[in-house]
Scaffold this active site. Structure first.
Site, short mmCIF file in Angstrom:
data_model
loop_
_atom_site.label_atom_id
_atom_site.label_comp_id
_atom_site.label_asym_id
_atom_site.label_seq_id
_atom_site.Cartn_x
_atom_site.Cartn_y
_atom_site.Cartn_z
N CYS A 126 -35.15 -21.86 -19.31
CA CYS A 126 -36.34 -21.05 -19.00
C CYS A 126 -36.34 -19.68 -19.70
O CYS A 126 -37.36 -19.25 -20.24
CB CYS A 126 -36.49 -20.88 -17.50
SG CYS A 126 -34.93 -20.63 -16.64
N HIS A 240 -39.23 -14.74 -14.53
CA HIS A 240 -38.14 -14.02 -15.18
C HIS A 240 -38.71 -12.89 -16.04
O HIS A 240 -39.76 -13.06 -16.69
CB HIS A 240 -37.37 -14.95 -16.12
CG HIS A 240 -36.62 -16.05 -15.45
ND1 HIS A 240 -36.39 -16.12 -14.10
CD2 HIS A 240 -36.01 -17.16 -15.98
CE1 HIS A 240 -35.68 -17.21 -13.82
NE2 HIS A 240 -35.45 -17.85 -14.94
#
Ligand SMILES: NC(=O)c1ccc[n+]([C@@H]2O[C@H](COP(=O)([O-])OP(=O)(O)OC[C@H]3O[C@@H](n4cnc5c(N)ncnc54)[C@H](OP(=O)(O)O)[C@@H]3O)[C@@H](O)[C@H]2O)c1
Length: 335
Positions: A126, A240
């Site tokens: 990710c 994130h």
């Protein structure tokens, strides 16, 4: 077409079902798959309940594509069995990413490497996905030499157990509730920052950090790009964030950088100091794009840019990227 979602009861798998529904992926029959513990349970897709089936039943049903989000060891064991039955596997785990015979794909960057012979296709980590989406348009223009990245990663990247730990700790601290909760991390995560993601390796880096180093070069098809990473877990849910320092071979103009990023596929520039506009995980949450801001020159050395990159790790960092790969395969007749 028949589509299997392996790990359909997990955080990424649940998001996968949501993204497949939202994007109206052409599904004639859905096969949700999970561990033996979940076989027979219901999962919901487009308002209809589907029973979770076992791996062997899913293979026997011969879906065209199976999207795996069930951990590395499950993938190592089962993906080859799906592939040898002629089923194309798109895998979210780290099991196949650095296998030289497997493609590692972020559609905005390198979808064109895919062929009909690719039966196991790897979805990158990710934190790497969101970084390369933003780096690619700049690399094309100015040639990246070196990247220094520090991440601020959401607990959703660890899975359900970590979300339960964070909420359990918060309920205890804020509401005084003394309910049991699991420990996904060695340390408390609420009101804390943990500078370790995944296990430590011989060189003192974590596996997550080395994933960012190696996967970036593989996806961008350029081993000359040097990447050094520090990956950190923070008590956040929406996505994130990354502080990224990029040194280019060639000089750049900051306005041109903003223009290149604004017109890059999958990127949204949020960068206005006057109105305090910059990307934040609470805004990126449930969005498919990669948000870029805090664009400024690194004044300590030439040809170097500082930027801040945020994306929803369960979407572009996992489910959306995998579904985009499947969409690309369909659009090119590769399934
Ligand atoms: N979270 C992220 O941001 C992210 C991003 C990219 C990639 N990934 C990867 O995606 C995978 C899943 O992550 P997650 O966060 O969704 O974890 P999770 O919430 O713990 O879910 C794990 C899923 O895998 C299933 N599973 C476990 N063992 C299995 C087995 N032996 N056979 C079949 N199914 C099995 C589980 O089924 P049961 O419910 O039956 O146990 C569940 O559906 C991991 O490989 C992770 O590295 C995660």
């Amino acid at each position: 077409m028949k589509v299997a979602v392996v790990g359909a009861t997990g955080l990424v798998g649940t998001k996968m079902l949501q993204v497949l529904a939202e994007r109206n992926f052409p599904i004639s029959e859905l096969l949700p798959v999970a561990s033996e513990r979940s076989v027979g349970k219901d999962v919901e897709f487009k308002g209809t309940k589907y029973k979770v089936v076992s791996m062997t039943d899913a293979i026997a049903a011969k879906p065209a594509v199976a999207i795996f989000s069930a951990g590395g060891s499950t993938s190592l064991e089962w993906a080859p069995q799906f592939a040898s039955a002629g089923i194309t596997v798109i895998d979210n785990s780290s099991a196949w990413r650095m296998d030289p015979s497997k493609k590692l794909v972020v559609p905005e960057v390198n979808a064109d490497v895919l062929t009909a012979d690719d039966k196991i296709i790897a979805n990158p980590n990710c934190s790497t996905i969101q970084m390369v989406v933003a780096l690619q348009p700049l690399h094309k223009k100015y040639q990246i030499k070196r990247v220094v990245v520090s991440t601020y990663q959401s607990v959703t990247g660890t899975g359900k157990k970590a979300v339960d730990q964070l909420m359990g700790e918060r309920n205890k601290a804020v509401a005084g509730k003394n309910e049991e909760y699991p420990m996904a991390y060695k340390y408390p995560i609420d009101l804390n920052v943990i500078p370790q993601i995944d296990v430590f390796l011989e060189n003192g880096y974590t596996k997550e950090e080395m994933k960012m180093v190696k996967e970036t070069c593989k996806i961008m098809g350029d081993d000359s790009i040097r990447v050094t990473a520090t990956t950190v877990r923070i008590p956040v849910m929406g996505g994130h964030s990354e502080s990224v320092n990029v040194e280019f071979a060639n000089d750049f103009d900051l306005n041109e950088v903003k223009g290149l990023l604004s017109s890059a596929p999958g990127v949204i520039v949020v960068d206005d100091n006057a109105t305090q506009q910059y990307p934040m995980p609470m805004d990126a949450h449930e969005k498919d794009e990669v948000f870029v801001g805090r664009l400024r020159r690194d004044e300590t050395q030439p040809n170097t840019l500082n930027m801040w990159i945020v994306s929803d790790n369960l979407r572009k960092g996992a489910a959306t990227n995998a579904v985009q790969i499947a969409e690309y395969l369909v659009s090119k007749g590769l399934l």
